[in-house]
Design a protein around this motif. Structure first.
Motif, PDB file in Angstrom:
ATOM      1  N   ALA A 181       0.835  -1.201   0.000  1.00 11.87           N
ATOM      2  CA  ALA A 181       0.000   0.000   0.000  1.00 11.87           C
ATOM      3  C   ALA A 181       0.871   1.254   0.000  1.00 11.87           C
ATOM      4  N   TYR A 182       0.647   2.128  -0.979  1.00  6.70           N
ATOM      5  CA  TYR A 182       1.330   3.422  -1.106  1.00  6.70           C
ATOM      6  C   TYR A 182       2.853   3.301  -1.228  1.00  6.70           C
ATOM      7  N   GLU A 183       3.347   2.135  -1.563  1.00  2.00           N
ATOM      8  CA  GLU A 183       4.793   1.945  -1.612  1.00  2.00           C
ATOM      9  C   GLU A 183       5.403   2.639  -2.828  1.00  2.00           C
ATOM     10  N   VAL A 184       6.633   3.092  -2.654  1.00  2.00           N
ATOM     11  CA  VAL A 184       7.387   3.778  -3.711  1.00  2.00           C
ATOM     12  C   VAL A 184       8.650   2.984  -4.009  1.00  2.00           C
ATOM     13  N   HIS A 185       8.974   2.838  -5.305  1.00  3.27           N
ATOM     14  CA  HIS A 185      10.258   2.288  -5.724  1.00  3.27           C
ATOM     15  C   HIS A 185      10.897   3.289  -6.685  1.00  3.27           C
ATOM     16  N   VAL A 186      12.179   3.579  -6.480  1.00  2.07           N
ATOM     17  CA  VAL A 186      12.917   4.512  -7.338  1.00  2.07           C
ATOM     18  C   VAL A 186      14.054   3.741  -7.992  1.00  2.07           C
ATOM     19  N   TYR A 187      14.031   3.653  -9.333  1.00  3.43           N
ATOM     20  CA  TYR A 187      14.986   2.852 -10.096  1.00  3.43           C
ATOM     21  C   TYR A 187      15.937   3.773 -10.873  1.00  3.43           C
ATOM     22  N   THR A 188      17.162   3.329 -11.042  1.00  9.31           N
ATOM     23  CA  THR A 188      18.120   4.104 -11.826  1.00  9.31           C
ATOM     24  C   THR A 188      19.190   3.177 -12.411  1.00  9.31           C
ATOM     25  N   THR A 189      19.786   3.621 -13.509  1.00 10.48           N
ATOM     26  CA  THR A 189      20.931   2.915 -14.090  1.00 10.48           C
ATOM     27  C   THR A 189      22.249   3.541 -13.631  1.00 10.48           C
ATOM     28  N   ASP A 190      22.194   4.473 -12.696  1.00 12.90           N
ATOM     29  CA  ASP A 190      23.382   5.158 -12.195  1.00 12.90           C
ATOM     30  C   ASP A 190      24.234   4.200 -11.355  1.00 12.90           C
ATOM     31  N   ASP A 191      25.471   3.969 -11.760  1.00  7.53           N
ATOM     32  CA  ASP A 191      26.373   3.105 -10.996  1.00  7.53           C
ATOM     33  C   ASP A 191      26.888   3.782  -9.733  1.00  7.53           C
ATOM     34  N   ARG A 192      26.690   5.103  -9.630  1.00  6.87           N
ATOM     35  CA  ARG A 192      27.183   5.856  -8.467  1.00  6.87           C
ATOM     36  C   ARG A 192      26.086   6.070  -7.429  1.00  6.87           C
ATOM     37  N   ILE A 193      25.094   5.231  -7.423  1.00  7.74           N
ATOM     38  CA  ILE A 193      23.969   5.377  -6.515  1.00  7.74           C
ATOM     39  C   ILE A 193      24.455   5.406  -5.062  1.00  7.74           C
ATOM     40  N   PRO A 194      24.007   6.366  -4.254  1.00  6.61           N
ATOM     41  CA  PRO A 194      24.479   6.455  -2.866  1.00  6.61           C
ATOM     42  C   PRO A 194      24.031   5.253  -2.033  1.00  6.61           C
ATOM     43  N   ALA A 195      24.830   4.920  -1.043  1.00  6.35           N
ATOM     44  CA  ALA A 195      24.516   3.795  -0.155  1.00  6.35           C
ATOM     45  C   ALA A 195      23.734   4.311   1.054  1.00  6.35           C
ATOM     46  N   PHE A 196      22.518   4.806   0.806  1.00  4.61           N
ATOM     47  CA  PHE A 196      21.672   5.290   1.894  1.00  4.61           C
ATOM     48  C   PHE A 196      21.202   4.124   2.768  1.00  4.61           C
ATOM     49  N   GLU A 197      20.832   4.439   4.010  1.00  8.33           N
ATOM     50  CA  GLU A 197      20.150   3.456   4.835  1.00  8.33           C
ATOM     51  C   GLU A 197      18.897   3.017   4.085  1.00  8.33           C
ATOM     52  N   SER A 198      18.638   1.726   4.067  1.00  3.54           N
ATOM     53  CA  SER A 198      17.543   1.231   3.252  1.00  3.54           C
ATOM     54  C   SER A 198      16.195   1.457   3.928  1.00  3.54           C
ATOM     55  N   VAL A 199      15.154   1.467   3.101  1.00  2.81           N
ATOM     56  CA  VAL A 199      13.791   1.579   3.608  1.00  2.81           C
ATOM     57  C   VAL A 199      13.502   0.436   4.576  1.00  2.81           C
ATOM     58  N   GLN A 200      13.951  -0.758   4.248  1.00  8.72           N
ATOM     59  CA  GLN A 200      13.718  -1.919   5.098  1.00  8.72           C
ATOM     60  C   GLN A 200      14.397  -1.755   6.455  1.00  8.72           C
ATOM     61  N   GLU A 201      15.607  -1.199   6.461  1.00 12.89           N
ATOM     62  CA  GLU A 201      16.323  -0.967   7.720  1.00 12.89           C
ATOM     63  C   GLU A 201      15.615   0.078   8.577  1.00 12.89           C
ATOM     64  N   ILE A 202      15.092   1.122   7.932  1.00 12.93           N
ATOM     65  CA  ILE A 202      14.373   2.161   8.670  1.00 12.93           C
ATOM     66  C   ILE A 202      13.105   1.590   9.300  1.00 12.93           C
ATOM     67  N   LYS A 203      12.359   0.816   8.533  1.00  9.59           N
ATOM     68  CA  LYS A 203      11.127   0.220   9.060  1.00  9.59           C
ATOM     69  C   LYS A 203      11.432  -0.725  10.214  1.00  9.59           C
ATOM     70  N   ALA A 204      12.520  -1.487  10.089  1.00  5.49           N
ATOM     71  CA  ALA A 204      12.902  -2.413  11.164  1.00  5.49           C
ATOM     72  C   ALA A 204      13.265  -1.633  12.426  1.00  5.49           C
ATOM     73  N   ARG A 205      13.937  -0.493  12.260  1.00 10.42           N
ATOM     74  CA  ARG A 205      14.297   0.334  13.418  1.00 10.42           C
ATOM     75  C   ARG A 205      13.059   0.908  14.090  1.00 10.42           C
ATOM     76  N   LEU A 206      12.089   1.344  13.297  1.00 12.53           N
ATOM     77  CA  LEU A 206      10.837   1.853  13.858  1.00 12.53           C
ATOM     78  C   LEU A 206      10.093   0.748  14.607  1.00 12.53           C
ATOM     79  N   LYS A 207      10.108  -0.448  14.041  1.00 11.19           N
ATOM     80  CA  LYS A 207       9.426  -1.575  14.694  1.00 11.19           C
ATOM     81  C   LYS A 207      10.110  -1.932  16.011  1.00 11.19           C
ATOM     82  N   ARG A 208      11.443  -1.899  16.024  1.00 11.53           N
ATOM     83  CA  ARG A 208      12.181  -2.181  17.260  1.00 11.53           C
ATOM     84  C   ARG A 208      11.866  -1.146  18.328  1.00 11.53           C
TER      85      ARG A 208
END
Length: 289
Positions: A181-208
């Motif tokens: 529900a309401y989920e967003v995915h952002v796709y790119t062919t950029d090889d220099r994509i930043p290594a941000f904290e992932s959405v899954q990691e953020i959700k897990a932290r909120l759940k904890r």
């Protein structure tokens, strides 16, 4: 400003941005739309309203961009602390700020890509080509989960997914994706994509965090069924329930009363009989009992 809606109180971002998009079309595409997304719950205490979830907040940001916004503002009160009473809003604000800052050149300067298609009517798309790299924003516009198939005419064996630490492989210029529900995915062919904290990691932290609150010795938490009432109203959009949300470094938890009468009081009604060993009250210096 010609044709722009004067006020859309109570309307969702989707309606705001569709009207803004229509306005831009009437103006021949000239002008700029900047969207301000409120990151706190400023509704009356008894309205039954709630703050947006993480997914709703992130969706609103990208839905605005898909509909023509070229700038995103977030506002709260008393500095950045006001939004901390709403951890999901706070985390969505942080990740959207990082992501949009990285994507800004493609959003602002990229050329539209016609050869990207998705037949699922729930999915909204934004595709741009910038400096030889493809950007594709896809979001689920509905509160129901869905699956979608994307067709991409451009040569791209794989797409990296921003803030998800994964990639999708294309087969015959096509790939499938699942959207909650309401989920967003952002796709790119950029090889220099930043290594941000992932959405899954953020959700897990909120759940904890939520789990830690429920396991804590604080029996006054709203999450444990405690109800709160007081002698008078709170000013500046504060919420009584935020006083017992377990967050002690946020301005939205303050007892800032609009009337000077004394004495003033709060009352806590527990979900079941409780043995009280200690009462800790935090003052306006934040996090200081």
């Amino acid at each position: 400003k010609a044709g722009a809606p004067e006020k859309l109180e109570g309307q969702v971002v989707k309606v705001d941005m569709e009207l803004a998009g229509e306005t831009l079309k009437r103006n021949g595409g000239k002008g700029m739309v900047m969207v301000t997304l409120k990151a706190i719950d400023y509704t009356p205490e008894d309205s039954g309203a709630r703050a947006p979830t993480f997914e709703e907040m992130r969706n609103a940001c990208y839905d605005a961009i898909i509909h023509g916004a070229r700038g995103i503002f977030y506002y709260t009160y008393v500095g950045h602390s006001g939004v901390k009473a709403y951890p999901e809003c706070w985390e969505a604000t942080r990740i959207a700020t990082r992501e949009v800052s990285y994507l800004a050149p493609a959003i602002m300067q990229g050329l539209p890509v016609a050869g990207v298609r998705c037949a699922n009517p729930q999915i909204r798309l934004f595709a741009r080509q910038h400096e030889g790299r493809l950007l594709l924003i896809a979001l689920n516009s509905k509160p129901e989960a869905t699956d979608a198939t994307f067709q991409i005419e451009a040569e791209a064996p794989a797409l990296k997914v921003l803030s998800e630490k994964r990639e999708v492989r294309l087969a015959q210029r096509s790939f499938k994706e699942h959207f909650e529900a309401y989920e967003v995915h952002v796709y790119t062919t950029d090889d220099r994509i930043p290594a941000f904290e992932s959405v899954q990691e953020i959700k897990a932290r909120l759940k904890r965090r939520n789990g830690e609150l429920l396991r804590s010795d604080n029996v006054a938490l709203a999450a444990k069924g405690t109800r709160i009432s007081s002698s008078t109203a709170i000013a500046w959009g504060g919420k009584l329930r935020n006083i017992i949300n377990g967050i002690t470094d946020d301005s939205q938890t303050l007892m800032d009363y609009v009337t000077p009468e004394k004495p003033q009081w709060i009352q806590l009604d527990f979900a079941s009989p409780r043995k009280i060993q200690q009462a800790v009250i935090y003052n306006a210096n934040y996090a200081t009992p």
